[in-house]
Design a protein around this motif. Structure first.
Motif, short mmCIF file in Angstrom:
data_model
loop_
_atom_site.label_atom_id
_atom_site.label_comp_id
_atom_site.label_asym_id
_atom_site.label_seq_id
_atom_site.Cartn_x
_atom_site.Cartn_y
_atom_site.Cartn_z
N ARG A 127 29.97 43.81 33.04
CA ARG A 127 31.27 43.70 33.69
C ARG A 127 32.36 43.88 32.66
O ARG A 127 32.21 43.47 31.51
CB ARG A 127 31.40 42.33 34.34
CG ARG A 127 30.35 42.08 35.40
CD ARG A 127 30.05 40.61 35.64
NE ARG A 127 31.18 39.75 35.81
CZ ARG A 127 31.68 39.37 36.98
NH1 ARG A 127 31.12 39.78 38.09
NH2 ARG A 127 32.72 38.57 37.06
N ILE A 128 33.48 44.48 33.08
CA ILE A 128 34.66 44.59 32.24
C ILE A 128 35.85 44.06 33.02
O ILE A 128 35.96 44.28 34.22
CB ILE A 128 34.89 46.03 31.73
CG1 ILE A 128 35.97 46.04 30.66
CG2 ILE A 128 35.18 46.99 32.87
CD1 ILE A 128 35.91 47.23 29.74
N THR A 129 36.72 43.33 32.32
CA THR A 129 37.86 42.71 32.99
C THR A 129 39.05 42.62 32.04
O THR A 129 38.88 42.64 30.82
CB THR A 129 37.51 41.31 33.52
OG1 THR A 129 38.60 40.79 34.27
CG2 THR A 129 37.15 40.35 32.40
N ASP A 130 40.22 42.51 32.62
CA ASP A 130 41.42 42.21 31.84
C ASP A 130 41.90 40.80 32.16
O ASP A 130 43.01 40.41 31.81
CB ASP A 130 42.52 43.24 32.12
CG ASP A 130 43.04 43.22 33.54
OD1 ASP A 130 42.38 42.60 34.42
OD2 ASP A 130 44.08 43.82 33.81
N ASN A 131 41.05 40.02 32.83
CA ASN A 131 41.39 38.65 33.19
C ASN A 131 40.17 37.75 32.97
O ASN A 131 39.42 37.48 33.90
CB ASN A 131 41.87 38.59 34.64
CG ASN A 131 42.41 37.23 35.02
OD1 ASN A 131 42.19 36.24 34.32
ND2 ASN A 131 43.11 37.18 36.13
N ILE A 132 40.00 37.31 31.74
CA ILE A 132 38.83 36.50 31.41
C ILE A 132 38.84 35.15 32.13
O ILE A 132 37.80 34.53 32.30
CB ILE A 132 38.69 36.34 29.89
CG1 ILE A 132 37.28 35.90 29.54
CG2 ILE A 132 39.74 35.40 29.33
CD1 ILE A 132 36.91 36.09 28.11
N GLN A 133 40.02 34.70 32.58
CA GLN A 133 40.12 33.44 33.31
C GLN A 133 39.61 33.58 34.75
O GLN A 133 39.27 32.59 35.38
CB GLN A 133 41.57 32.95 33.31
CG GLN A 133 42.16 32.77 31.93
CD GLN A 133 41.36 31.82 31.05
OE1 GLN A 133 40.88 30.79 31.52
NE2 GLN A 133 41.19 32.17 29.80
N ASN A 134 39.60 34.81 35.28
CA ASN A 134 39.17 35.04 36.64
C ASN A 134 38.22 36.24 36.65
O ASN A 134 38.59 37.34 37.03
CB ASN A 134 40.37 35.29 37.56
CG ASN A 134 39.97 35.42 39.01
OD1 ASN A 134 38.78 35.34 39.36
ND2 ASN A 134 40.93 35.62 39.87
N THR A 135 36.99 36.01 36.22
CA THR A 135 36.05 37.12 36.10
C THR A 135 35.56 37.64 37.45
O THR A 135 34.84 38.62 37.50
CB THR A 135 34.84 36.72 35.22
OG1 THR A 135 34.22 35.57 35.79
CG2 THR A 135 35.28 36.44 33.80
N ASP A 136 35.98 37.00 38.56
CA ASP A 136 35.66 37.56 39.87
C ASP A 136 36.34 38.91 40.05
O ASP A 136 35.94 39.71 40.88
CB ASP A 136 36.11 36.62 40.99
CG ASP A 136 35.24 35.38 41.08
OD1 ASP A 136 34.11 35.42 40.55
OD2 ASP A 136 35.69 34.38 41.66
N LYS A 137 37.40 39.16 39.29
CA LYS A 137 38.12 40.42 39.37
C LYS A 137 37.56 41.47 38.41
O LYS A 137 38.12 42.53 38.27
CB LYS A 137 39.60 40.19 39.09
CG LYS A 137 40.28 39.37 40.16
CD LYS A 137 41.75 39.30 39.95
CE LYS A 137 42.39 38.54 41.10
NZ LYS A 137 43.83 38.52 41.01
N ALA A 138 36.46 41.15 37.77
CA ALA A 138 35.85 42.09 36.83
C ALA A 138 35.21 43.26 37.58
O ALA A 138 34.74 43.11 38.71
CB ALA A 138 34.79 41.39 35.99
N TYR A 139 35.20 44.43 36.93
CA TYR A 139 34.51 45.58 37.49
C TYR A 139 33.06 45.54 37.02
O TYR A 139 32.79 45.44 35.82
CB TYR A 139 35.17 46.89 37.05
CG TYR A 139 34.43 48.08 37.59
CD1 TYR A 139 34.56 48.46 38.92
CD2 TYR A 139 33.53 48.79 36.80
CE1 TYR A 139 33.84 49.51 39.44
CE2 TYR A 139 32.81 49.85 37.31
CZ TYR A 139 32.96 50.20 38.63
OH TYR A 139 32.23 51.25 39.15
N VAL A 140 32.13 45.63 37.96
CA VAL A 140 30.70 45.63 37.64
C VAL A 140 30.27 47.08 37.42
O VAL A 140 30.44 47.93 38.29
CB VAL A 140 29.88 44.98 38.77
CG1 VAL A 140 28.40 45.01 38.43
CG2 VAL A 140 30.36 43.56 39.03
#
Length: 156
Positions: A53-66
Motif C-alpha cells: 500500500r502507498i499513502t500520503d496519510n499515514i494517520q488514516n491508512t484506510d485511504k491508502a492505494y493497494v
C-alpha cells in the motif's frame, strides 16, 4: 542530492523518485502530465507488490492505494500516477497505475506499507519546483534532481 530518507528498514522496494509538480517530466496520452511516484526494487530478488500500500496519510491508512499483482525484478521500476483517478485493482493490465490521490505542492509525507500493513518506508517529500524531482541516490539518501528520470536510473 543530499538529504537522508525517513526510512524504517532496509526494504527491497523503495520510493525512488517523486515529482509533485509535473509539467513535462512525464507525459501520458490519457492523463496528460500527472504528478508521479516511482518505486524501485533495489534488492537482488524479484518482489511481488501484491497487497502493498502507498499513502500520503499515514494517520488514516484506510485511504491508502493497494497495489495490484505486479512483480518487480531486481533493478526494475514502477511508475504510479498521483492523480484523482484510481486504477481498479483487478483491472490492471500493464496500463498506468493511478493511485487516487494527488501530491501536495508544498510537500508531504509518503508511506509505503507491506501486504501486512507494516511500514516499509516513510519519506518526507519537500516542496518541489515544476519538473524537479526528489530522488534517491544509490547510497539511500535523497535530494533534488533537476532532470527527473521516470523509469530509469536517477541522475545525480
Amino acid at each position: 542530492m543530499d538529504s537522508a530518507a525517513d526510512s524504517v528498514s532496509s526494504p527491497s522496494v523503495v520510493i525512488n523518485e517523486v515529482v509533485s509538480s509535473n509539467g513535462q517530466s512525464l507525459l501520458n496520452d490519457v492523463y496528460g502530465s500527472p504528478d508521479w511516484i516511482e518505486l524501485k526494487n533495489v534488492g537482488k530478488t524479484s518482489v511481488s507488490l501484491l497487497g502493498m500500500r502507498i499513502t500520503d496519510n499515514i494517520q488514516n491508512t484506510d485511504k491508502a492505494y493497494v497495489l495490484p499483482d505486479v512483480t518487480l525484478e531486481p533493478g526494475a521500476f514502477l511508475i504510479l500516477f498521483a492523480n484523482k483517478e484510481e486504477t481498479d485493482f483487478l483491472a490492471y493490465e500493464n496500463g498506468p497505475i493511478c493511485i487516487g490521490f494527488s501530491l501536495k505542492l508544498a510537500g508531504e509525507n509518503l508511506a509505503l506499507e507491506d501486504a501486512n500493513m507494516q511500514l516499509v518506508q516513510e519519506l518526507t517529500v519537500p516542496e518541489l519546483m515544476r519538473d524537479v524531482s526528489y530522488a534517491r541516490k544509490d547510497d539511500g539518501t535523497y535530494g533534488f534532481c533537476a532532470e527527473p528520470t521516470p523509469g530509469a536510473e536517477n541522475s545525480t
